[in-house]
Design an enzyme around this catalytic site. Sequence first.
Site, PDB file in Angstrom:
ATOM      1  CG  ASP A 303      -2.062   0.944   1.184  1.00 54.90           C
ATOM      2  OD1 ASP A 303      -2.979   0.780   0.580  1.00 54.90           O
ATOM      3  OD2 ASP A 303      -1.759   2.087   1.534  1.00 54.90           O
ATOM      4  CG  ASP A 305      -2.444   5.585   2.207  1.00 53.06           C
ATOM      5  OD1 ASP A 305      -2.791   4.374   2.420  1.00 53.06           O
ATOM      6  OD2 ASP A 305      -3.486   6.142   2.390  1.00 53.06           O
ATOM      7  CG  ASP A 384     -12.780 -20.172  13.568  1.00 51.57           C
ATOM      8  OD1 ASP A 384     -12.465 -19.812  12.295  1.00 51.57           O
ATOM      9  OD2 ASP A 384     -13.810 -20.717  13.969  1.00 51.57           O
ATOM     10  CG  HIS A 388      -8.092 -25.939  10.607  1.00 51.82           C
ATOM     11  ND1 HIS A 388      -8.655 -26.746  11.045  1.00 51.82           N
ATOM     12  CD2 HIS A 388      -7.513 -26.324   9.582  1.00 51.82           C
ATOM     13  CE1 HIS A 388      -8.975 -27.759  10.394  1.00 51.82           C
ATOM     14  NE2 HIS A 388      -7.976 -27.545   9.282  1.00 51.82           N
ATOM     15  CD  GLU A 389      -5.825 -24.523   6.977  1.00 54.10           C
ATOM     16  OE1 GLU A 389      -5.127 -25.138   6.458  1.00 54.10           O
ATOM     17  OE2 GLU A 389      -6.939 -24.560   6.560  1.00 54.10           O
ATOM     18  CG  HIS A 392      -3.156 -28.610   9.176  1.00 53.99           C
ATOM     19  ND1 HIS A 392      -3.497 -29.742   9.500  1.00 53.99           N
ATOM     20  CD2 HIS A 392      -4.124 -28.051   8.618  1.00 53.99           C
ATOM     21  CE1 HIS A 392      -4.763 -29.979   9.337  1.00 53.99           C
ATOM     22  NE2 HIS A 392      -5.253 -28.896   8.843  1.00 53.99           N
ATOM     23  CE1 TYR A 403      -5.047 -33.447   7.277  1.00 53.63           C
ATOM     24  CE2 TYR A 403      -5.266 -34.072   4.723  1.00 53.63           C
ATOM     25  CZ  TYR A 403      -5.456 -33.406   5.989  1.00 53.63           C
ATOM     26  OH  TYR A 403      -6.767 -32.515   5.909  1.00 53.63           O
ATOM     27  CD  GLU A 412      -8.363 -31.349   8.697  1.00 54.94           C
ATOM     28  OE1 GLU A 412      -9.151 -30.390   8.873  1.00 54.94           O
ATOM     29  OE2 GLU A 412      -7.316 -30.958   7.732  1.00 54.94           O
ATOM     30  CD  GLU A 431     -17.520 -19.248  14.473  1.00 60.88           C
ATOM     31  OE1 GLU A 431     -17.002 -18.568  15.242  1.00 60.88           O
ATOM     32  OE2 GLU A 431     -17.219 -20.393  13.941  1.00 60.88           O
ATOM     33  CE1 TYR A 434     -19.874 -23.732   4.430  1.00 59.66           C
ATOM     34  CE2 TYR A 434     -21.036 -23.826   6.265  1.00 59.66           C
ATOM     35  CZ  TYR A 434     -20.836 -24.385   4.996  1.00 59.66           C
ATOM     36  OH  TYR A 434     -21.340 -25.573   4.450  1.00 59.66           O
ATOM     37  CB  THR A 435     -23.252 -20.349   4.676  1.00 60.61           C
ATOM     38  OG1 THR A 435     -23.249 -20.494   6.069  1.00 60.61           O
ATOM     39  CG2 THR A 435     -23.205 -21.588   3.823  1.00 60.61           C
ATOM     40  CG  ASP A 441     -24.202 -23.102   7.990  1.00 64.73           C
ATOM     41  OD1 ASP A 441     -24.390 -24.174   8.873  1.00 64.73           O
ATOM     42  OD2 ASP A 441     -24.478 -23.198   6.913  1.00 64.73           O
ATOM     43  CG  ASP A 467     -11.401 -36.129   3.316  1.00 67.34           C
ATOM     44  OD1 ASP A 467     -10.431 -35.419   3.013  1.00 67.34           O
ATOM     45  OD2 ASP A 467     -11.952 -35.958   4.413  1.00 67.34           O
ATOM     46  CG  HIS A 472     -11.515 -32.771   5.958  1.00 63.76           C
ATOM     47  ND1 HIS A 472     -10.743 -33.034   4.870  1.00 63.76           N
ATOM     48  CD2 HIS A 472     -11.151 -31.522   6.324  1.00 63.76           C
ATOM     49  CE1 HIS A 472      -9.719 -32.250   4.809  1.00 63.76           C
ATOM     50  NE2 HIS A 472      -9.981 -31.282   5.542  1.00 63.76           N
TER      51      HIS A 472
END
Length: 547
Positions: A303, A305, A384, A388-389, A392, A403, A412, A431, A434-435, A441, A467, A472
């Site tokens: 950026d 400024d 969160d 989470h990432e 890991h 994994y 996970e 939350e 998401y959606t 949700d 998976d 998951h």
Amino acid sequence: MKKRTSIMLALGLTVGSVLPITAAANTIPYNVTVTKDASQFGKDAKVTWKKGQTVPSFVHGKLSTKAYKDQASIKQFLKENKQLYQLDTDKDLTLLDVQTDELGSKHYNFIQSVQGIPVDGAKFKVHTDKNGIITAINGDVFPAASSYFKGNLKAQLSKEQALTKAWESIHLSKTDTLTNAEAGPTGSKFEDTVEKAELVVYKKANDFYLAYKINLQFIQPYGANWVVYVDAVNGNVLDSYNAVADGATTGSGYGVLGDYKTLNTYYSNGTYYLYDVTKPMSGVIETRTAQSRSVLPGNYSVDADNKFNAVSQGADVDANYYAGKVYDYYKNTFNRNSFDNNGATIRSTVHYSRNYNNAFWNGSQMVYGDGDGVTFIPLSGALDVVAHELTHAVTERTAGLDYVDQSGALNESISDTFGVFLDKGDYLVGEDVYTPNKSGDALRSLSNPPLYGQPDNMNNYVYTTSDNGGVHTNSGIPNKAAYLTMSSLGMSVAEKIYYRALTVYLNPQSNFSDARASLLAAAADLYGTGSTQYNAVASAWNQVGVQ
């Protein structure tokens, strides 16, 4: 955190000198995991036998009255109790390191090897208290590996040939994955495709192979951290899986949800960078943008400024700010210096691809999509998710949970659990992003996993090949155990127990029973066997059907 709706939105044991110990007569069946008292291990010792193995994966209790305070005495202890683990201590076990923790406990970390070549995943740990009394022995060792091979182990393929086989197996070449790296404010560059090859002894079913364990990490044409096992004799691919740790997840300026944040930035040649150099004894925390392309690492978020106020900069702001919050949490709570405990740079790329409804840790850095505005808004907008990432990454550098299958579901779950530890206030995951048009949700719930299609008890465990074995999905079971532990003991006690289990006891191939044993061992270390905290952990895992 309440979601805002906006379109912007795992031994021998001695009492006195040596206790008489007998090895298990038969392999435990694959469909049974047994945790039981065993008098031959000493009064009150708990022993966990893993499915299909002839040796226990976790033994915990007061396992000796004699003190063992150095490497030589620990090895002597193992020799005196050789019949249980059926290993030649001098030939089969290599000491990696000895760690002393804040309680004064010592942890002797070994790996099983055959002719000096490590057995993949065969970590073995002996733990003593501050007085040198052995309190736990855990890990996964495979006695049959030592006598399986006849003659000298020698690879017939070179590392280069094995790498070629690995690339061919995923139908890509290294050239297909290369992107242009950009110099940063300090003039540094790094390559975005990483190849690693290590010679190991690999166990598949009841057979052992001399193999190259290959890691292929890249972002183009998709985010990947492939683990490929290539037979070092004939070049056959024995196994492979993509270990990218993905999931719905999550900078001075405004974040994704329109909240104002103060940022640590870097000024160079008239430009301000989202490049935080303020963390003591640490590398930087930096954020880059893929500019809606599938590239890594992308250009630096900058950026003119020093006010990152544009709506399009919200994902950049949050990624950098929340990465700093996660760093501070691990440093202030556990004295952990970045994910590797050695000050590693924390790097994020936002605006990955177009309408990308995901985020992941690829073995080197974090990557966040912007979502499609319906399923997700920019995923870096949730603390969160970022926690989470980055967790890991912590798991990768500590327990190293594979994994796949139960160890992958634990991987996970650990990330979900620490996401809740950081983003206190509810037991939901994702939350905030998401959606966006659906109030209340979330992606997952620790308190009520079935609400989002996950089991919360072993009676409902999902056996699947998709998976990576349902990592998951089945994470709901340890997630529910984590919720029960938190709600019973409170966050501050629970997080201490979970961190100690993660960094001291868990191993690459730990299953749910090993996780229970590890958490009980951690609770015993911190609060005592039979304490309220110890019993709460046991109760939590009992309630989800894990013994």
